[in-house]
Motif scaffolding. Structure first.
Motif, PDB file in Angstrom:
ATOM      1  N   SER A  94       0.826  -1.199   0.000  1.00  0.00           N
ATOM      2  CA  SER A  94       0.000   0.000   0.000  1.00  0.00           C
ATOM      3  C   SER A  94       0.868   1.260   0.000  1.00  0.00           C
ATOM      4  CB  SER A  94      -0.901   0.001   1.240  1.00  0.00           C
ATOM      5  OG  SER A  94      -1.544   1.257   1.413  1.00  0.00           O
ATOM      6  N   GLN A  95       0.317   2.331  -0.565  1.00  0.00           N
ATOM      7  CA  GLN A  95       0.935   3.636  -0.374  1.00  0.00           C
ATOM      8  C   GLN A  95       0.908   3.985   1.116  1.00  0.00           C
ATOM      9  OE1 GLN A  95       2.343   5.660  -2.987  1.00  0.00           O
ATOM     10  NE2 GLN A  95       2.150   3.616  -3.911  1.00  0.00           N
ATOM     11  N   PRO A  96       1.837   4.800   1.592  1.00  0.00           N
ATOM     12  CA  PRO A  96       1.856   5.149   3.024  1.00  0.00           C
ATOM     13  C   PRO A  96       0.542   5.803   3.463  1.00  0.00           C
ATOM     14  CG  PRO A  96       3.869   5.872   1.928  1.00  0.00           C
ATOM     15  CD  PRO A  96       2.940   5.429   0.842  1.00  0.00           C
ATOM     16  N   ILE A  97       0.117   5.493   4.678  1.00  0.00           N
ATOM     17  CA  ILE A  97      -1.099   6.069   5.247  1.00  0.00           C
ATOM     18  C   ILE A  97      -0.689   7.108   6.280  1.00  0.00           C
ATOM     19  CG2 ILE A  97      -3.264   5.572   6.436  1.00  0.00           C
ATOM     20  CD1 ILE A  97      -3.001   2.666   5.456  1.00  0.00           C
ATOM     21  N   SER A  98      -1.271   8.288   6.196  1.00  0.00           N
ATOM     22  CA  SER A  98      -0.910   9.395   7.082  1.00  0.00           C
ATOM     23  C   SER A  98      -1.058   9.015   8.553  1.00  0.00           C
ATOM     24  CB  SER A  98      -1.790  10.606   6.773  1.00  0.00           C
ATOM     25  OG  SER A  98      -1.649  11.596   7.763  1.00  0.00           O
ATOM     26  N   LYS A  99      -0.110   9.477   9.344  1.00  0.00           N
ATOM     27  CA  LYS A  99      -0.123   9.190  10.781  1.00  0.00           C
ATOM     28  C   LYS A  99      -1.220   9.959  11.517  1.00  0.00           C
ATOM     29  CE  LYS A  99       4.695   7.826  11.590  1.00  0.00           C
ATOM     30  NZ  LYS A  99       4.899   7.229  10.295  1.00  0.00           N
ATOM     31  N   THR A 100      -1.920  10.867  10.846  1.00  0.00           N
ATOM     32  CA  THR A 100      -3.026  11.578  11.504  1.00  0.00           C
ATOM     33  C   THR A 100      -4.230  10.671  11.732  1.00  0.00           C
ATOM     34  OG1 THR A 100      -4.069  12.324   9.438  1.00  0.00           O
ATOM     35  CG2 THR A 100      -2.347  13.732  10.387  1.00  0.00           C
ATOM     36  N   ASN A 101      -4.269   9.499  11.069  1.00  0.00           N
ATOM     37  CA  ASN A 101      -5.411   8.593  11.159  1.00  0.00           C
ATOM     38  C   ASN A 101      -5.226   7.580  12.281  1.00  0.00           C
ATOM     39  OD1 ASN A 101      -6.882   9.375   8.566  1.00  0.00           O
ATOM     40  ND2 ASN A 101      -4.817   8.919   7.804  1.00  0.00           N
ATOM     41  N   HIS A 102      -6.337   7.037  12.759  1.00  0.00           N
ATOM     42  CA  HIS A 102      -6.299   5.913  13.701  1.00  0.00           C
ATOM     43  C   HIS A 102      -6.701   4.654  12.926  1.00  0.00           C
ATOM     44  CE1 HIS A 102      -6.403   3.764  17.482  1.00  0.00           C
ATOM     45  NE2 HIS A 102      -7.581   3.256  17.128  1.00  0.00           N
TER      46      HIS A 102
END
Length: 391
Positions: free
Chosen positions: A153-161
């Motif tokens: 997967s493309q990186p997922i932003s750390k702002t998400n839970h």
């Protein structure tokens, strides 16, 4: 080998969605039925459909062709059996014709002269409109496994839970910020350049297809598919939106299927459960009566280019045709023919000229031209659906 997906005997049971497309263009899971066959076999397919649709969806006939019932979904075992067919052989499962190999299309009567090969394995088939949402969880999971196998997967932003991030996959250009993504009950797939805006609550399975958007505070769950270039918000449960449609505000959509170019007005809701918890009956164009779905939860079926005003309410098991415009307070009846204009207090006929003016504007907003081919298809639909309009 040249592959052709034919509409088959389930076509009329899949109206109103097949008024404007071959069976192969129905979306369920992440892909359309055609896209799935093309992905599995790594080649292009054409469709064998109604004459009035064939200008937009032409049939590519060669000297040697394999014809496959478009309502059937591929498996590796099924593909092997289909590719083993010799000329003038037909693959069947009981009375169902799965596929046959021939130079030209054949009728059911002509296929009686073909050598019969029996297929014994299981596969998914979309037999009725309600199968599109009812089978969406299993099909979405299969599509997710197929499309993501061996990929990162493309990186997922750390702002998400994230809950179970290993079951969350972002394609190139996909974005999600300050949201909760819970893949406990099903995978979450974000197509190319799709977006989930801040404050959204996502519980898989979810397929957010290419360029689709979940607006701020969206609540999506229960194996839901949002097709390409669609925009959604509010609460959506176990529903499938084919593409290019909008449900951009608050309101509930559950156990529902929307075609393309639909618009759901703000605070519109559909019921998906009867007050007495009885199984839901749904209008079937093939039998021209309300048929038992066997489902306790069944909401709204809406054909292409249909729209609702704000605060529109729909009864459990409502079917709306193509190019209908529903407004005014109260619950309209649960079968609304194509090209209808009105609501609970009654309907009038919606003229194609006025419908086309609206379609031109809506499609232009997505960068798509409303051309003569589209006009001819919708004009034909207007004519063949007259018998259901008594106004």
């Amino acid at each position: 080998m040249n592959y052709i997906l034919f509409d088959g005997p389930r076509r009329n049971h899949l109206l109103p969605f097949t008024f404007t497309r071959p069976v192969a263009e129905i979306r369920v899971g992440i892909m359309t039925l055609r896209e799935r066959w093309e992905a599995y076999l790594k080649t292009s397919f054409s469709s064998l459909t109604e004459a009035y649709l064939s200008v937009k969806f032409p049939t590519n006939l060669l000297e040697d062709n394999i014809f496959i019932d478009a309502s059937i979904l591929p498996t590796n075992e099924l593909i092997a059996a289909i590719n083993s067919l010799e000329c003038n052989e037909v693959l069947v499962k009981g009375p169902l014709v799965i596929a046959y190999r021939a130079q030209l299309p054949k009728s059911s009567q002509q296929l009686l002269d073909f050598a019969k090969i029996e297929f014994k394995e299981d596969f998914h088939q979309i037999n009725n409109t309600w199968d599109i949402f009812d089978k969406n969880a299993d099909i979405l999971q299969n599509d997710f496994d197929f499309l993501t196998e061996g990929r990162t997967s493309q990186p997922i932003s750390k702002t998400n839970h994230l809950i179970h991030p290993e079951r969350i996959f972002l394609e190139e250009g996909a974005k999600v910020e300050f949201s909760i993504l819970n893949a406990t009950d099903g995978p979450i797939y974000l197509g190319k350049h799709s977006e989930i805006w801040e404050g959204s609550l996502i519980r898989g399975g979810l397929a957010l297809c290419d360029h689709a958007i979940v607006k701020m505070g969206g609540k999506l769950y229960g194996a839901t598919t949002i097709g390409p270039f669609s925009k959604v918000c509010g609460e959506i449960s176990n529903s499938v939106i084919f593409g290019y449609s909008s449900k951009g505000h608050e309101g509930y959509l559950g156990n529902a299927v929307l075609g393309e170019w639909c618009n759901i007005g703000a605070d519109s809701n559909n019921s998906n459960l009867k007050n007495n918890y009885a199984k839901v009956r749904l209008w079937d164009y093939a039998t021209e009566r309300f048929e038992q779905t066997g489902l306790q939860f069944c909401g709204l079926m809406m054909g292409d280019h249909s729209k609702t005003a704000i605060n529109t309410m729909f009864n459990t098991g409502t079917v709306i045709g193509v190019n209908s415009n529903i407004y005014v307070p109260g619950f309209p009846r649960n079968f609304i023919p194509s090209f209808s204009w009105g609501g609970a207090s009654g309907f009038t006929s919606y003229s194609p000229e006025k419908a086309f003016d609206a379609a031109k504007v809506m499609m232009a907003r997505r960068g798509v031209e409303f051309n003569q081919i589209e006009a001819d298809i919708l004009t034909h639909v207007f004519e063949i659906t007259k018998k259901w309009r008594n106004y």
